[in-house]
Design a protein around this motif. Structure first.
Motif, PDB file in Angstrom:
ATOM      1  N   ARG A 285     -28.287 -22.710  10.300  1.00  0.00           N
ATOM      2  CA  ARG A 285     -29.048 -21.457  10.280  1.00  0.00           C
ATOM      3  C   ARG A 285     -28.315 -20.422   9.430  1.00  0.00           C
ATOM      4  O   ARG A 285     -27.098 -20.216   9.593  1.00  0.00           O
TER       5      ARG A 285
ATOM      6  N   ASN B 246     -28.301 -17.287   9.587  1.00  0.00           N
ATOM      7  CA  ASN B 246     -27.804 -16.097  10.281  1.00  0.00           C
ATOM      8  C   ASN B 246     -26.672 -16.396  11.246  1.00  0.00           C
ATOM      9  O   ASN B 246     -26.207 -15.504  11.963  1.00  0.00           O
TER      10      ASN B 246
ATOM     11  N   ALA C 143     -34.065 -14.471  14.017  1.00  0.00           N
ATOM     12  CA  ALA C 143     -33.696 -14.617  12.607  1.00  0.00           C
ATOM     13  C   ALA C 143     -33.077 -13.352  12.018  1.00  0.00           C
ATOM     14  O   ALA C 143     -32.226 -13.435  11.119  1.00  0.00           O
TER      15      ALA C 143
END
Length: 626
Positions: A280, A282, A91
């Motif tokens: 996501r 990121n 993450a």
């Protein structure tokens, strides 16, 4: 389907008010697909392959800042998609994935349309230089080199066959690079990790311990199985061949092909690995982004220059840049960045950053189709029936080949025991002008091979050379990043003629299969014609067949080796065992270009495994530093 256009979302939204057939398929949806396919066929008739990448040329040379990321990945193909998925599991890492093409659409999802999909902007459209030893029956003696452009790479336009190769391939590779972690016993876990295997053919042999169940990549069998596959398997039994799970304990023998489709639709690597995680925070996915250069400062790769929406950008990488643009574009980008053969770069006035044998060892499988006719009863359906079945998840449109049969064999030329160097694929399709355009046959060869052929059902048995001794190269034309490189495939050119002799042995095996009792029962008849270029040879003699091979053989769209891995650049290596570019820091190449030789399987599955393994390597390297 993971990626949909806005147009398709609207269709899905209103479908509930439409009329359904007895099986629950909306008639309006059938009509939509009829129109879609007809529109794409019309476009393909007029489509001309691009000859350069000028579409990505910016309006000016001003470089704008795109930001800094932990990792920049160039290319969202069968390796890059996997790496982006796995690295973004961390993450705290910011990942930028650059892809020159766009997302799949409803047409690319139809597996049977792979040849038409190659006549769209999802194909880069590369051609080889004029050849002397193969592709001689094509326009200008140039081989087609389809390479996928878009999220999923070439898995967007291939036949979706899942084929890992042989354990000996990996053991040879591990020995060559002096790293046992690449041995098959050590990489099998990555194949299983990525796979979501389903036995949709109850009669197919399966070695369950070699397959995974919880991965992203859906793998199954054609539905329904082809009756002609049963004929092929029976013929192989008659010849004493094994019936096998070719991705299991034993590759040698005849098999039912495993494919990457789901519910009848293409399951390309981006759909598999990016689709479930694309939101996501990121992971930044930048489509329409054409990489032109990797910037290196003091032997450290620091940033990527790319174009997007007619502007030029720089994306910096604080940890690493991973080049996954494929066996054609990865060496091109390296050489444009000053990483490549010193003399070649100097001749083009490109400053030399690192002298490496980039682009020097291009290899490929080789295929040569042998045409037969038969009285095999295969009922041809109209487009409406085919679409209705497709929307139910089965039928002819759900596979790149309506006959799901193949075999892996060892020729007398291969010196390693139990190591297949020939594959035979069975297919059936009636000749049409799209087939001619797809492979760029010249008029004379096309007319003799395919015009006025028997009206009986066509069968093609195609021997594929798996262990190519010949190699070509890739070179820049100049330092203009929007010009396509020169690609000299140079297949069937080895001095000892082992490659063409192996192909000849493959043809003899094909002829033996066609003469088995079960093939005689369906009236199989050789439909090969005498080509004018081969007039000096007795028809069907060895001399004729070798001439025939050189006229009609193609590279099998599985290029490898242009940034090959190894121990020493002086022996041809560009990257080391961890796929780091020699002499540079923070730069990896991860795609089919790193394979040092052609494997006994198709590169797509192998590239997926490379993505899984190298993601683990990157995580281990970075956590050690931390």
């Amino acid at each position: 389907m993971v990626f949909r256009t806005k147009r398709i979302y609207s269709v899905v939204f209103v479908v509930f008010v439409f009329v359904y057939d007895a099986a629950g398929v909306a008639e309006e949806e059938i009509s939509y697909y009829e129109n879609l396919i007809n529109e794409e066929l019309e476009k393909a008739e007029k489509f001309e392959l691009p000859t350069n990448a000028n579409i990505h040329r910016p309006l000016d040379e001003t470089i704008r800042d795109f930001g800094t990321f932990d990792f920049v990945i160039i290319g969202a193909g069968s390796t890059g998609s996997v790496i982006a998925s796995r690295l973004s599991e961390i993450a705290e890492w910011r990942i930028l994935l650059l892809e020159a093409g766009g997302y799949p659409n409803n047409f690319t999802m139809i597996p049977a349309m792979f040849a038409i999909q190659a006549l769209t902007n999802y194909n880069w459209g590369f051609l080889s230089t004029p050849q002397k030893t193969a592709c001689l029956g094509t326009i200008d003696k140039r081989c087609v080199i389809p390479r996928g452009k878009g999220m999923g790479g070439t898995s967007l336009i291939n036949q979706s066959i899942y084929s890992r190769g042989n354990p000996i391939d990996y053991n040879r590779w591990a020995q060559l690079i002096n790293d046992p972690t690449w041995k098959y016993e050590n990489v099998i876990k990555y194949f299983k990790k990525s796979e979501d295997f389903h036995k949709t053919n109850p009669d197919a042999p399966v070695d369950w311990e070699f397959h995974g169940k919880n991965g992203y990549l859906y793998t199954n069998y054609q539905i329904p199985p082809s009756n002609c596959t049963k004929i092929f398997l029976r013929a192989n039994r008659e010849l004493g061949k094994n019936i096998t799970d070719y991705n299991g304990k034993r590759e040698l023998g005849a098999t039912v092909l495993q494919i990457n489709t789901k519910d009848g639709k293409r399951f390309d690597q981006a759909t598999a690995f990016i689709g479930p995680i694309k939101n996501r925070n990121n992971l930044i996915i930048s489509t329409g982004s054409y990489a032109i250069k990797i910037e290196v400062v003091q032997k450290r790769a620091v940033s990527v220059i790319f174009t997007k929406n007619k502007r030029m950008y720089r994306a910096a990488a604080s940890r690493e840049i991973i080049l996954s643009a494929g066996a054609v574009s990865s060496p091109q980008i390296l050489m444009l960045s000053g990483i490549g053969p010193k003399k070649h770069l100097k001749d083009l006035n490109i400053p030399v950053i690192q002298d490496l044998p980039v682009g020097n060892r291009l290899r490929d499988h080789v295929f040569c189709g042998i045409q037969f006719s038969s009285k095999f009863d295969a009922k041809r359906k109209n487009i409406t029936e085919n679409i209705r079945e497709y929307l139910r998840g089965y039928g002819d449109l759900t596979t790149g080949n309506t006959i799901d049969a193949a075999g892996f064999y060892k020729s007398s030329i291969e010196r390693i025991s139990s190591y297949p160097d020939l594959e035979i694929v069975v297919s059936s399709s009636y000749p049409n002008d799209f087939g001619r355009k797809y492979l760029r046959w010249n008029e004379e060869t096309w007319d003799i091979l395919f015009r006025n052929n028997s009206s009986f059902m066509p069968l093609t048995l195609t021997p594929v050379l798996l262990h190519s001794k010949s190699f070509g190269n890739i070179r820049l034309v100049n330092k203009n990043p929007y010009n396509y490189p020169d690609i000299n495939v140079n297949i069937l050119s080895d001095i000892e003629d082992e490659d063409v002799d192996t192909m000849y042995e493959g043809i003899q095996l094909v002829l033996n299969i066609s003469k088995t009792a079960i093939f005689r029962e369906i009236g199989t008849k050789l439909e090969v014609k005498h080509l004018p270029a081969c007039a000096g040879y007795e028809f069907l003699s060895k001399g004729f067949w070798i001439c025939f091979i050189r006229q009609t053989a193609f590279p099998a769209f599985h290029p490898v080796g242009t940034c090959q891995s190894g121990r020493n650049p002086k022996r041809g290596a560009v990257v080391d065992k961890d796929l780091n570019v020699f002499g540079l820091k923070r730069l990896k190449v991860a795609d089919a270009s790193v394979l040092p030789f052609t494997f006994s399987g198709h590169p797509n599955a192998i590239c997926t495994m490379i993505g899984e393994k190298i993601s683990d390597v990157i995580k281990q390297q970075n956590f050690k530093k931390a």
